[in-house]
Every structure is written in structure tokens, then in C-alpha cells.
Design a protein around this motif. Sequence first.
Motif, short mmCIF file in Angstrom:
data_model
loop_
_atom_site.label_atom_id
_atom_site.label_comp_id
_atom_site.label_asym_id
_atom_site.label_seq_id
_atom_site.Cartn_x
_atom_site.Cartn_y
_atom_site.Cartn_z
N CYS A 21 0.87 -1.18 0.00
CA CYS A 21 0.00 0.00 0.00
C CYS A 21 0.90 1.22 0.00
CB CYS A 21 -0.98 0.01 1.15
SG CYS A 21 -0.33 -0.16 2.79
N GLU A 22 0.46 2.22 -0.74
CA GLU A 22 1.26 3.44 -0.87
C GLU A 22 0.34 4.65 -0.87
OE1 GLU A 22 1.84 3.22 -5.70
OE2 GLU A 22 3.18 2.04 -4.43
N ARG A 23 0.91 5.74 -0.48
CA ARG A 23 0.17 6.99 -0.40
C ARG A 23 0.96 8.07 -1.12
NH1 ARG A 23 -3.03 8.37 4.97
NH2 ARG A 23 -4.26 10.02 4.06
N SER A 24 0.29 8.79 -2.04
CA SER A 24 0.97 9.85 -2.77
C SER A 24 0.71 11.20 -2.10
CB SER A 24 0.51 9.90 -4.23
OG SER A 24 -0.78 10.46 -4.31
N ALA A 25 1.51 12.18 -2.47
CA ALA A 25 1.38 13.52 -1.90
C ALA A 25 0.05 14.17 -2.27
CB ALA A 25 2.54 14.39 -2.36
N LYS A 26 -0.57 13.72 -3.36
CA LYS A 26 -1.82 14.32 -3.80
C LYS A 26 -3.05 13.62 -3.23
CE LYS A 26 0.21 16.16 -7.92
NZ LYS A 26 0.18 16.40 -9.31
N GLY A 27 -2.85 12.76 -2.23
CA GLY A 27 -3.98 12.15 -1.55
C GLY A 27 -4.44 10.81 -2.09
N LEU A 28 -3.71 10.26 -3.05
CA LEU A 28 -4.07 8.95 -3.58
C LEU A 28 -3.61 7.86 -2.62
CD1 LEU A 28 -4.99 6.97 -5.83
CD2 LEU A 28 -2.70 7.21 -6.80
N LEU A 29 -4.51 6.97 -2.25
CA LEU A 29 -4.19 5.82 -1.44
C LEU A 29 -4.38 4.60 -2.33
CD1 LEU A 29 -3.50 4.44 1.21
CD2 LEU A 29 -5.90 4.66 1.88
N ARG A 30 -3.28 3.90 -2.61
CA ARG A 30 -3.30 2.75 -3.51
C ARG A 30 -2.99 1.50 -2.70
NH1 ARG A 30 0.10 4.34 -7.79
NH2 ARG A 30 -1.71 5.22 -8.81
N VAL A 31 -3.87 0.50 -2.83
CA VAL A 31 -3.74 -0.75 -2.08
C VAL A 31 -3.72 -1.91 -3.07
CG1 VAL A 31 -4.79 -2.22 -0.32
CG2 VAL A 31 -5.00 0.27 -0.14
N TYR A 32 -2.72 -2.78 -2.95
CA TYR A 32 -2.62 -3.97 -3.79
C TYR A 32 -2.96 -5.18 -2.93
CZ TYR A 32 -0.06 -0.90 -6.93
OH TYR A 32 0.29 0.13 -7.75
N ILE A 33 -3.93 -5.97 -3.38
CA ILE A 33 -4.37 -7.14 -2.63
C ILE A 33 -4.15 -8.40 -3.45
CG2 ILE A 33 -6.07 -5.84 -1.31
CD1 ILE A 33 -8.25 -7.09 -3.16
N ASP A 34 -4.06 -9.51 -2.74
CA ASP A 34 -3.92 -10.81 -3.41
C ASP A 34 -4.70 -11.82 -2.60
OD1 ASP A 34 -3.14 -12.67 -5.27
OD2 ASP A 34 -1.01 -12.59 -4.79
N ARG A 35 -4.99 -12.93 -3.23
CA ARG A 35 -5.64 -14.03 -2.52
C ARG A 35 -4.58 -14.71 -1.65
NH1 ARG A 35 -10.64 -14.84 -3.87
NH2 ARG A 35 -11.37 -14.26 -5.93
N LEU A 36 -5.06 -15.35 -0.60
CA LEU A 36 -4.18 -16.13 0.25
C LEU A 36 -3.78 -17.39 -0.51
CD1 LEU A 36 -6.18 -15.77 3.58
CD2 LEU A 36 -4.14 -14.50 2.89
N ALA A 37 -2.66 -17.97 -0.15
CA ALA A 37 -2.20 -19.21 -0.79
C ALA A 37 -3.26 -20.28 -0.63
CB ALA A 37 -0.89 -19.65 -0.17
N ASN A 38 -3.50 -21.05 -1.69
CA ASN A 38 -4.47 -22.15 -1.70
C ASN A 38 -5.90 -21.70 -1.41
OD1 ASN A 38 -2.32 -24.02 -2.17
ND2 ASN A 38 -1.85 -23.91 0.02
N ASP A 39 -6.26 -20.49 -1.79
CA ASP A 39 -7.62 -19.99 -1.60
C ASP A 39 -8.59 -20.80 -2.46
OD1 ASP A 39 -10.02 -18.53 -1.64
OD2 ASP A 39 -8.98 -16.63 -1.34
N PRO A 40 -9.63 -21.37 -1.87
CA PRO A 40 -10.57 -22.18 -2.66
C PRO A 40 -11.36 -21.34 -3.68
CG PRO A 40 -11.34 -21.96 -0.40
CD PRO A 40 -9.97 -21.36 -0.46
N ALA A 41 -11.39 -20.02 -3.51
CA ALA A 41 -12.12 -19.15 -4.44
C ALA A 41 -11.35 -18.93 -5.74
CB ALA A 41 -12.42 -17.81 -3.78
N GLY A 42 -10.12 -19.39 -5.81
CA GLY A 42 -9.34 -19.23 -7.03
C GLY A 42 -7.98 -18.64 -6.75
N GLU A 43 -7.22 -18.48 -7.82
CA GLU A 43 -5.84 -18.02 -7.70
C GLU A 43 -5.69 -16.52 -7.90
OE1 GLU A 43 -1.55 -19.04 -9.84
OE2 GLU A 43 -3.34 -20.17 -10.40
N PHE A 44 -6.60 -15.93 -8.69
CA PHE A 44 -6.42 -14.54 -9.10
C PHE A 44 -7.48 -13.61 -8.51
CE2 PHE A 44 -4.78 -17.22 -12.59
CZ PHE A 44 -3.45 -16.83 -12.53
#
Length: 180
Positions: A21-44
Motif C-alpha cells: 500500500c502506498e500513499r501519494s502527496a496528492k492524496g491517492l491511497l493505492r492498495v494492492y491485494i492478493d488471494r491467500l495461498a491455496n484460496d478455494p475461491a481461485g488463484e487470481f
Amino acid sequence: MNWQAVVESTVTGLGYETVDCERSAKGLLRVYIDRLANDPAGEFIVVEDCEKVTRQLQHVLEVEGCSYERLEVSSPGLDRPLKKQADYERFAGQEIDLTLKVAFQGRKHYKGTLEALPEGWRLVFLDGKTETALDFSLQEVKEARLVPQLDFKGRRFLPAAQSDEGHPATADEVDGDRKQ
């Protein structure tokens, strides 16, 4: 509670992993998420996952008084960064791009297969025509990312589909691996 802890606990509470997660000076909050390993809902990660996390973060960040102008939640992409020890453990055996902080034998950038060692990590790569190994610790890494594995010829290798009558399906009856 700081904004990073709020983001981490919210994403984890929804059953995802916070990659970065990163925050820019202009107020943008960017969050990168991923599934947990071996998630039954899928890989992506799919759009619905990003929407779910975005809605929850909007509410939680407001309640916690964390200010931001714009919120973006997305997948880490096919070239997912490896940031934590757990990332290296999860993706051992896969091909990565590795950039060292300090050059080793005149170079900083390597591409090869990640292997776990009892006391660190090893990258196995081809150096010319010979297979070479580079042992390293996470403290020596400037950046590491998965190498995307793309298969544009995937349809060729699917098992032959059968029609409802039991004979091989024609191209008109099959779309990829799905019958029409």
C-alpha cells in the motif's frame, strides 16, 4: 491507529493479503491485494474482490479518521512483487526477476528460479550455457518480482472435448474448454 494498520487489518479481515500500500502527496491511497495461498475461491484477484475491499476500506477509513482524496484497490498483477519472507516462501520454485542493492560480480539484475535454503535463498539461472546459483538474503534485495507466465497457445493443449453423442466435438461446439 495509523492508516497502514487500518488497511492491513481490514484487508486481512476480508480474507485477502495486503501485498503493498502506498500513499501519494496528492492524496491517492493505492492498495494492492492478493488471494491467500491455496484460496478455494481461485488463484487470481477479480474486479469483484477489488470492489468488496474498496467499499469496506471507504467505511473503515472514514470511521478511523484517515484522510485520503482517492482510493484505488487492485491486484498486484502477473509480475507480483515479493516483499515479505512469506512471499518468498509461497513462490519458491517459481521464476523471478531479482535486483540486488549492491552488484555481485558486476551485475545487479538476475532472472531465475527461486529456491529456499535453510539460511536464506538461492536463485538458479543460466549464465550463458551453464546453470549457476546465487545465494542471497532478503536484506540484499532491492526488488524482486514474479516473472509472468503467459500461454497464448493454451487451447492447443486442452483435452479433446466430447459432444453429447460421445464423438469428438467440432470447433463449433467448443469454446476453449467449454461446450456451447
